[in-house]
Design a protein around this motif. Structure first.
Motif, PDB file in Angstrom:
ATOM      1  N   ASN A 118       0.824  -1.209   0.000  1.00 18.60           N
ATOM      2  CA  ASN A 118       0.000   0.000   0.000  1.00 18.60           C
ATOM      3  C   ASN A 118       0.850   1.247   0.000  1.00 18.60           C
ATOM      4  O   ASN A 118       0.493   2.257  -0.618  1.00 18.60           O
ATOM      5  CB  ASN A 118      -0.931  -0.001   1.223  1.00 18.60           C
ATOM      6  CG  ASN A 118      -2.110  -0.915   1.013  1.00 18.60           C
ATOM      7  OD1 ASN A 118      -2.357  -1.356  -0.095  1.00 18.60           O
ATOM      8  ND2 ASN A 118      -2.828  -1.203   2.079  1.00 18.60           N
ATOM      9  N   ARG A 119       2.006   1.140   0.670  1.00 16.68           N
ATOM     10  CA  ARG A 119       2.890   2.304   0.665  1.00 16.68           C
ATOM     11  C   ARG A 119       3.368   2.602  -0.752  1.00 16.68           C
ATOM     12  O   ARG A 119       3.384   3.756  -1.190  1.00 16.68           O
ATOM     13  CB  ARG A 119       4.071   2.036   1.578  1.00 16.68           C
ATOM     14  CG  ARG A 119       4.950   3.250   1.773  1.00 16.68           C
ATOM     15  CD  ARG A 119       6.043   2.983   2.758  1.00 16.68           C
ATOM     16  NE  ARG A 119       5.544   2.905   4.111  1.00 16.68           N
ATOM     17  CZ  ARG A 119       6.137   2.245   5.084  1.00 16.68           C
ATOM     18  NH1 ARG A 119       7.237   1.579   4.833  1.00 16.68           N
ATOM     19  NH2 ARG A 119       5.638   2.224   6.296  1.00 16.68           N
ATOM     20  N   SER A 144       2.605   8.166   8.304  1.00 16.27           N
ATOM     21  CA  SER A 144       2.073   7.542   9.510  1.00 16.27           C
ATOM     22  C   SER A 144       1.704   6.092   9.285  1.00 16.27           C
ATOM     23  O   SER A 144       0.842   5.568   9.954  1.00 16.27           O
ATOM     24  CB  SER A 144       0.849   8.311   9.983  1.00 16.27           C
ATOM     25  OG  SER A 144      -0.153   8.209   8.991  1.00 16.27           O
ATOM     26  N   CYS A 145       2.355   5.438   8.340  1.00 16.02           N
ATOM     27  CA  CYS A 145       2.079   4.024   8.098  1.00 16.02           C
ATOM     28  C   CYS A 145       2.683   3.190   9.201  1.00 16.02           C
ATOM     29  O   CYS A 145       3.876   3.242   9.443  1.00 16.02           O
ATOM     30  CB  CYS A 145       2.748   3.574   6.789  1.00 16.02           C
ATOM     31  SG  CYS A 145       1.698   3.710   5.386  1.00 16.02           S
ATOM     32  N   SER A 146       1.874   2.416   9.854  1.00 14.16           N
ATOM     33  CA  SER A 146       2.449   1.500  10.829  1.00 14.16           C
ATOM     34  C   SER A 146       1.540   0.313  10.967  1.00 14.16           C
ATOM     35  O   SER A 146       0.463   0.274  10.398  1.00 14.16           O
ATOM     36  CB  SER A 146       2.626   2.189  12.178  1.00 14.16           C
ATOM     37  OG  SER A 146       1.352   2.337  12.767  1.00 14.16           O
ATOM     38  N   LEU A 147       1.952  -0.672  11.759  1.00 12.13           N
ATOM     39  CA  LEU A 147       1.241  -1.946  11.758  1.00 12.13           C
ATOM     40  C   LEU A 147      -0.147  -1.812  12.361  1.00 12.13           C
ATOM     41  O   LEU A 147      -1.088  -2.431  11.921  1.00 12.13           O
ATOM     42  CB  LEU A 147       2.051  -2.980  12.547  1.00 12.13           C
ATOM     43  CG  LEU A 147       1.684  -4.441  12.280  1.00 12.13           C
ATOM     44  CD1 LEU A 147       1.859  -4.749  10.820  1.00 12.13           C
ATOM     45  CD2 LEU A 147       2.567  -5.335  13.106  1.00 12.13           C
ATOM     46  N   SER A 154      -5.013   3.790   5.196  1.00  8.44           N
ATOM     47  CA  SER A 154      -4.923   3.607   3.746  1.00  8.44           C
ATOM     48  C   SER A 154      -6.301   3.419   3.152  1.00  8.44           C
ATOM     49  O   SER A 154      -6.581   3.835   2.058  1.00  8.44           O
ATOM     50  CB  SER A 154      -4.022   2.427   3.399  1.00  8.44           C
ATOM     51  OG  SER A 154      -4.647   1.244   3.806  1.00  8.44           O
ATOM     52  N   GLY A 155      -7.187   2.835   3.920  1.00 15.07           N
ATOM     53  CA  GLY A 155      -8.558   2.677   3.427  1.00 15.07           C
ATOM     54  C   GLY A 155      -9.193   4.034   3.207  1.00 15.07           C
ATOM     55  O   GLY A 155      -9.781   4.318   2.176  1.00 15.07           O
ATOM     56  N   ASP A 156      -8.994   4.949   4.176  1.00 16.48           N
ATOM     57  CA  ASP A 156      -9.599   6.282   4.045  1.00 16.48           C
ATOM     58  C   ASP A 156      -9.012   7.036   2.871  1.00 16.48           C
ATOM     59  O   ASP A 156      -9.724   7.643   2.097  1.00 16.48           O
ATOM     60  CB  ASP A 156      -9.335   7.102   5.322  1.00 16.48           C
ATOM     61  CG  ASP A 156     -10.190   6.587   6.461  1.00 16.48           C
ATOM     62  OD1 ASP A 156      -9.819   6.774   7.618  1.00 16.48           O
ATOM     63  OD2 ASP A 156     -11.236   5.992   6.147  1.00 16.48           O
TER      64      ASP A 156
END
Lengths: 165, 250
Positions: A118-119, A144-147, A154-156
């Motif tokens: 997704n990134r 702000s990608c994190s587990l 990412s959905g938003d």
């Protein structure tokens, strides 16, 4: 240690019709995959693969699907996935195809792969962005990608992009 | 153009546009290939790396008669413009000729009907030595059930002879929904009897080798051998225009 080993197959639903994404549901997808396995591998294949076959995760905005099956029969499943040609739901047929992204032994590994994927997708969207505001949104979500909080972010963002594009 | 965008979305790094020449009709002229820059003003970037996607041009000759092969030996300028040349033999003799003497990169194996001939080991081994790859299509298998049976039976009979080496799996997609991602195509290779490593190679390394084979075929029409002599500087100067001349003649 005796336990049942599973394989989790991560796929993406690619389609030309934008309405197809909105009516992805787990039952329709499961039926389509089972139908493809029957066509390719017959009754034996269907019986083998459906021992522990479920659709574990479904994201209608990005078209991401996570399927689970037994480790002994994941090859039958993977080799039948290219033969899925359409999804049928509510009486409508949408032509599409499944793109296999990753096969993992646990949900966590698939999740990690999905975050990285997704990134990269967000980076690609960033290049094609025309609006300054969208650009800032995407940059914020990339940073702000994190587990734990990745899935909702990412959905938003993809929803925003799909809406404004 | 839609098809190409889907290819890039799914993650391929090089695509070849095919142009088929069939000799059943009367004399056809080989037209110049469509230049990829006409389709895309700027080629998009491969997913995951920072290189641009390569779009190559490819020519497929459907031969059913030995006289058609003369076209390959002719010095028609248009043939040289294609990056990859493939031949589609219809009879056993032509298959033998294609594997042993013809100057091509790919030999297409028919997947839409039962093969009229069986593969034999000597021409297949010679093709492998020469660096020629055998090509299988997978789009007919996705579309139709009888074609699927022919595809699998032809593919498996080929595997039994060549042991899985020198195989390239490609799509002949005419619509954007008929193509599949690289991981899926490698899984299809498993159905054709390849082992997992061979199937992945059939999608990645073998294709790259075919591209390089095409490039060497295009450029190495002659080798200039420069020998060091006492008057070294002059020798090199005369050697350089000779190279240029050879390339433009070809």
């Amino acid at each position: 240690m005796v336990r049942f080993k599973n394989r989790y197959v991560l796929c993406e639903v690619v389609s030309e019709d934008p309405r197809c994404r909105q009516c992805i549901e787990d039952r329709a997808l499961g039926l389509a995959v089972r139908d493809a396995i029957t066509r390719v591998h017959g009754d034996y294949g269907l019986a083998c693969c459906s021992i522990s076959f479920t659709v574990k995760y479904l994201n209608a905005y990005t078209g991401t699907v996570l399927l689970r099956c037994r480790k002994d029969s994941y090859r039958l499943l993977c080799s039948a996935l290219p033969f899925v040609r359409y999804l049928e739901s509510r009486g409508q047929r949408y032509p599409c195809f499944l793109n296999t992204l990753h096969v993992g032994g646990t949900i966590r590994t698939c999740q990690k792969f999905l975050i990285e994927y997704n990134r990269t997708q967000l980076l690609r969207l960033l290049q094609n962005c025309t609006n300054e505001e969208e650009r800032q949104c995407i940059q914020k979500s990339l940073l702000s990608c994190s587990l734990t909080e990745e899935q909702s972010q990412s959905g938003d963002e993809d929803d925003d992009d799909d809406g404004t594009e | 153009q839609n098809i190409l965008t889907v290819y890039f979305l799914v993650g391929y790094s090089a695509v070849a546009l095919n142009h088929v020449i069939d000799f059943k009709e009367k004399k056809q002229e080989i037209t110049k290939p469509v230049s990829p820059s006409e389709l895309f003003p700027s080629l998009p970037i491969v997913q995951g790396t920072s290189k641009r996607i390569k779009v190559l041009t490819r020519l497929t000759l459907v031969v059913s008669d030995p006289s058609h092969c003369n076209l390959l030996r002719s010095t028609s300028a248009n043939i040289r413009l294609y990056d990859i040349i493939a031949v589609f033999p219809k009879t056993e003799k032509l298959f033998h000729i294609a594997c042993t003497t013809l100057d091509v990169d790919l030999v297409c194996i028919n997947v839409t009907e039962k093969l009229p001939f069986y593969f034999r080991r000597p021409p297949v081994n010679m093709a492998i030595d020469r660096g020629i790859y055998f090509e299988l299509l997978y789009t007919p298998a996705i579309k139709d059930s009888t074609m699927r049976r022919y595809t699998i039976s032809n593919a498996i009979s080929l595997m039994q002879i060549c042991k899985g080496k020198n195989i390239v799996i490609s799509s002949a997609a005419e619509r954007p929904l008929e193509l599949r991602g690289p991981y899926d195509v490698a899984n299809l290779g498993l159905l054709f009897g390849l082992s997992e490593g061979e199937a992945k190679a059939a999608v990645s390394t073998n294709c790259r080798a075919t591209m390089l084979h095409g490039e060497t075929r295009k450029s190495a029409c002659g080798v200039v051998y420069t020998v060091k002599k006492p008057r070294k500087v002059e020798e090199e100067e005369t050697a350089v225009p000779a190279c240029k001349k050879a390339k433009t003649q070809a």
